[in-house]
Design a protein around this motif. Sequence first.
Motif, PDB file in Angstrom:
ATOM      1  N   VAL A  76       0.846  -1.197   0.000  1.00  0.00           N
ATOM      2  CA  VAL A  76       0.000   0.000   0.000  1.00  0.00           C
ATOM      3  C   VAL A  76       0.882   1.248   0.000  1.00  0.00           C
ATOM      4  O   VAL A  76       0.629   2.189  -0.756  1.00  0.00           O
ATOM      5  CB  VAL A  76      -0.975  -0.007   1.201  1.00  0.00           C
ATOM      6  CG1 VAL A  76      -1.772   1.288   1.268  1.00  0.00           C
ATOM      7  CG2 VAL A  76      -1.926  -1.214   1.109  1.00  0.00           C
ATOM      8  N   GLU A  77       1.938   1.231   0.803  1.00  0.00           N
ATOM      9  CA  GLU A  77       2.850   2.375   0.876  1.00  0.00           C
ATOM     10  C   GLU A  77       3.466   2.699  -0.484  1.00  0.00           C
ATOM     11  O   GLU A  77       3.603   3.865  -0.856  1.00  0.00           O
ATOM     12  CB  GLU A  77       3.964   2.055   1.881  1.00  0.00           C
ATOM     13  CG  GLU A  77       4.949   3.158   2.102  1.00  0.00           C
ATOM     14  CD  GLU A  77       5.967   2.787   3.155  1.00  0.00           C
ATOM     15  OE1 GLU A  77       7.145   3.129   2.952  1.00  0.00           O
ATOM     16  OE2 GLU A  77       5.594   2.167   4.169  1.00  0.00           O
ATOM     17  N   GLU A  83      -5.410   0.870  -0.768  1.00  0.00           N
ATOM     18  CA  GLU A  83      -6.067   0.646   0.521  1.00  0.00           C
ATOM     19  C   GLU A  83      -7.429   0.006   0.294  1.00  0.00           C
ATOM     20  O   GLU A  83      -7.856  -0.845   1.071  1.00  0.00           O
ATOM     21  CB  GLU A  83      -6.195   1.966   1.291  1.00  0.00           C
ATOM     22  CG  GLU A  83      -7.033   1.883   2.553  1.00  0.00           C
ATOM     23  CD  GLU A  83      -6.570   0.859   3.583  1.00  0.00           C
ATOM     24  OE1 GLU A  83      -7.440   0.200   4.205  1.00  0.00           O
ATOM     25  OE2 GLU A  83      -5.364   0.712   3.794  1.00  0.00           O
ATOM     26  N   LEU A  86      -6.901  -3.626  -0.163  1.00  0.00           N
ATOM     27  CA  LEU A  86      -6.609  -4.245   1.131  1.00  0.00           C
ATOM     28  C   LEU A  86      -7.888  -4.441   1.936  1.00  0.00           C
ATOM     29  O   LEU A  86      -8.101  -5.496   2.524  1.00  0.00           O
ATOM     30  CB  LEU A  86      -5.594  -3.414   1.915  1.00  0.00           C
ATOM     31  CG  LEU A  86      -5.169  -3.985   3.267  1.00  0.00           C
ATOM     32  CD1 LEU A  86      -4.457  -5.323   3.096  1.00  0.00           C
ATOM     33  CD2 LEU A  86      -4.274  -2.977   3.991  1.00  0.00           C
ATOM     34  N   ALA A  87      -8.739  -3.439   1.953  1.00  0.00           N
ATOM     35  CA  ALA A  87      -9.980  -3.534   2.738  1.00  0.00           C
ATOM     36  C   ALA A  87     -10.842  -4.720   2.312  1.00  0.00           C
ATOM     37  O   ALA A  87     -11.455  -5.384   3.150  1.00  0.00           O
ATOM     38  CB  ALA A  87     -10.774  -2.230   2.615  1.00  0.00           C
ATOM     39  N   LYS A  96      -4.536  -7.608   7.794  1.00  0.00           N
ATOM     40  CA  LYS A  96      -4.824  -6.267   7.269  1.00  0.00           C
ATOM     41  C   LYS A  96      -4.361  -5.194   8.252  1.00  0.00           C
ATOM     42  O   LYS A  96      -3.777  -4.181   7.848  1.00  0.00           O
ATOM     43  CB  LYS A  96      -6.318  -6.110   6.990  1.00  0.00           C
ATOM     44  CG  LYS A  96      -6.810  -6.967   5.849  1.00  0.00           C
ATOM     45  CD  LYS A  96      -8.312  -6.803   5.693  1.00  0.00           C
ATOM     46  CE  LYS A  96      -8.885  -7.760   4.680  1.00  0.00           C
ATOM     47  NZ  LYS A  96     -10.335  -7.548   4.484  1.00  0.00           N
ATOM     48  N   ARG A 100      -1.574  -2.274   7.545  1.00  0.00           N
ATOM     49  CA  ARG A 100      -1.871  -0.849   7.763  1.00  0.00           C
ATOM     50  C   ARG A 100      -0.908  -0.232   8.771  1.00  0.00           C
ATOM     51  O   ARG A 100      -0.479   0.911   8.616  1.00  0.00           O
ATOM     52  CB  ARG A 100      -3.309  -0.689   8.246  1.00  0.00           C
ATOM     53  CG  ARG A 100      -4.335  -0.921   7.169  1.00  0.00           C
ATOM     54  CD  ARG A 100      -5.756  -0.689   7.684  1.00  0.00           C
ATOM     55  NE  ARG A 100      -6.711  -1.039   6.661  1.00  0.00           N
ATOM     56  CZ  ARG A 100      -7.517  -2.094   6.717  1.00  0.00           C
ATOM     57  NH1 ARG A 100      -7.493  -2.904   7.764  1.00  0.00           N
ATOM     58  NH2 ARG A 100      -8.349  -2.356   5.723  1.00  0.00           N
ATOM     59  N   THR A 103       2.486   0.580   7.251  1.00  0.00           N
ATOM     60  CA  THR A 103       2.425   1.457   6.086  1.00  0.00           C
ATOM     61  C   THR A 103       2.645   2.901   6.530  1.00  0.00           C
ATOM     62  O   THR A 103       1.826   3.461   7.270  1.00  0.00           O
ATOM     63  CB  THR A 103       1.066   1.318   5.368  1.00  0.00           C
ATOM     64  OG1 THR A 103       0.934  -0.036   4.905  1.00  0.00           O
ATOM     65  CG2 THR A 103       0.957   2.274   4.196  1.00  0.00           C
ATOM     66  N   ARG A 105       2.637   6.822   6.292  1.00  0.00           N
ATOM     67  CA  ARG A 105       1.718   7.778   5.674  1.00  0.00           C
ATOM     68  C   ARG A 105       2.466   9.074   5.382  1.00  0.00           C
ATOM     69  O   ARG A 105       3.316   9.493   6.171  1.00  0.00           O
ATOM     70  CB  ARG A 105       0.542   8.037   6.613  1.00  0.00           C
ATOM     71  CG  ARG A 105      -0.232   6.751   6.883  1.00  0.00           C
ATOM     72  CD  ARG A 105      -1.242   6.881   7.984  1.00  0.00           C
ATOM     73  NE  ARG A 105      -1.828   5.569   8.246  1.00  0.00           N
ATOM     74  CZ  ARG A 105      -2.486   5.274   9.329  1.00  0.00           C
ATOM     75  NH1 ARG A 105      -2.654   6.183  10.278  1.00  0.00           N
ATOM     76  NH2 ARG A 105      -2.987   4.073   9.494  1.00  0.00           N
ATOM     77  N   ARG A 116       1.941   3.423  16.265  1.00  0.00           N
ATOM     78  CA  ARG A 116       0.908   2.589  15.629  1.00  0.00           C
ATOM     79  C   ARG A 116       1.392   1.142  15.511  1.00  0.00           C
ATOM     80  O   ARG A 116       0.646   0.198  15.768  1.00  0.00           O
ATOM     81  CB  ARG A 116       0.533   3.153  14.256  1.00  0.00           C
ATOM     82  CG  ARG A 116      -0.593   2.393  13.591  1.00  0.00           C
ATOM     83  CD  ARG A 116      -1.067   3.008  12.283  1.00  0.00           C
ATOM     84  NE  ARG A 116      -0.026   3.099  11.280  1.00  0.00           N
ATOM     85  CZ  ARG A 116       0.583   4.219  10.896  1.00  0.00           C
ATOM     86  NH1 ARG A 116       0.245   5.383  11.428  1.00  0.00           N
ATOM     87  NH2 ARG A 116       1.519   4.202   9.965  1.00  0.00           N
ATOM     88  N   THR A 120      -0.328  -2.310  17.467  1.00  0.00           N
ATOM     89  CA  THR A 120      -0.997  -3.301  16.620  1.00  0.00           C
ATOM     90  C   THR A 120      -0.408  -4.681  16.862  1.00  0.00           C
ATOM     91  O   THR A 120       0.770  -4.910  16.567  1.00  0.00           O
ATOM     92  CB  THR A 120      -0.844  -2.923  15.128  1.00  0.00           C
ATOM     93  OG1 THR A 120      -1.331  -1.587  14.936  1.00  0.00           O
ATOM     94  CG2 THR A 120      -1.608  -3.882  14.239  1.00  0.00           C
TER      95      THR A 120
END
Length: 165
Positions: A76-77, A83, A86-87, A96, A100, A103, A105, A116, A120
């Motif tokens: 995604v990055e 995204e 991925l969803a 997932k 995220r 990744t 931002r 983050r 996680t």
Amino acid sequence: MTETPAETTAGTTARTAPPRLLSLAEVEALARRAHEGQTDKAGRPYAGHLAAVAAGVRERGGSDEQIAAAWLHDAVEDAALSEEWLAGAALSEATKAMVRAVTKRAGEPVEEYTARILATPGALLVKESDLAHNADPARLALLDGPTRERLTAKYARVRALLGLR
């Protein structure tokens, strides 16, 4: 995974199987296709980095969900996958969430990024393996001096913020 009830036409509740998730082989093939034609900073095929990160997660005792996240950690990055993809992907919610978490931002402070990851479940092992491969002296030796020094300092800072030695 547990089955979920579904209403049948007769009004009784039946059990339906959960959707099939992508296998690790399918995730690997998908990641390799998504990054096809991309190269790392040393000009080598990017899939080599993905394979090294996935192998590092496996060697560190990671779960299949973490190994899948390792294959997809930059997708995604790097805009190799969206995204939105991925969803809706046939991946566990845990995988997932790890993708995220790792990744980066645009414009995000490194402190928020690392917080983050730490928040996680499972993501720290994926990032640890990513950093280990990125900071591999043999890999860094292929880069010019200023780039090598910049990246070495960057990776050391991220490792420190994550509490990694």
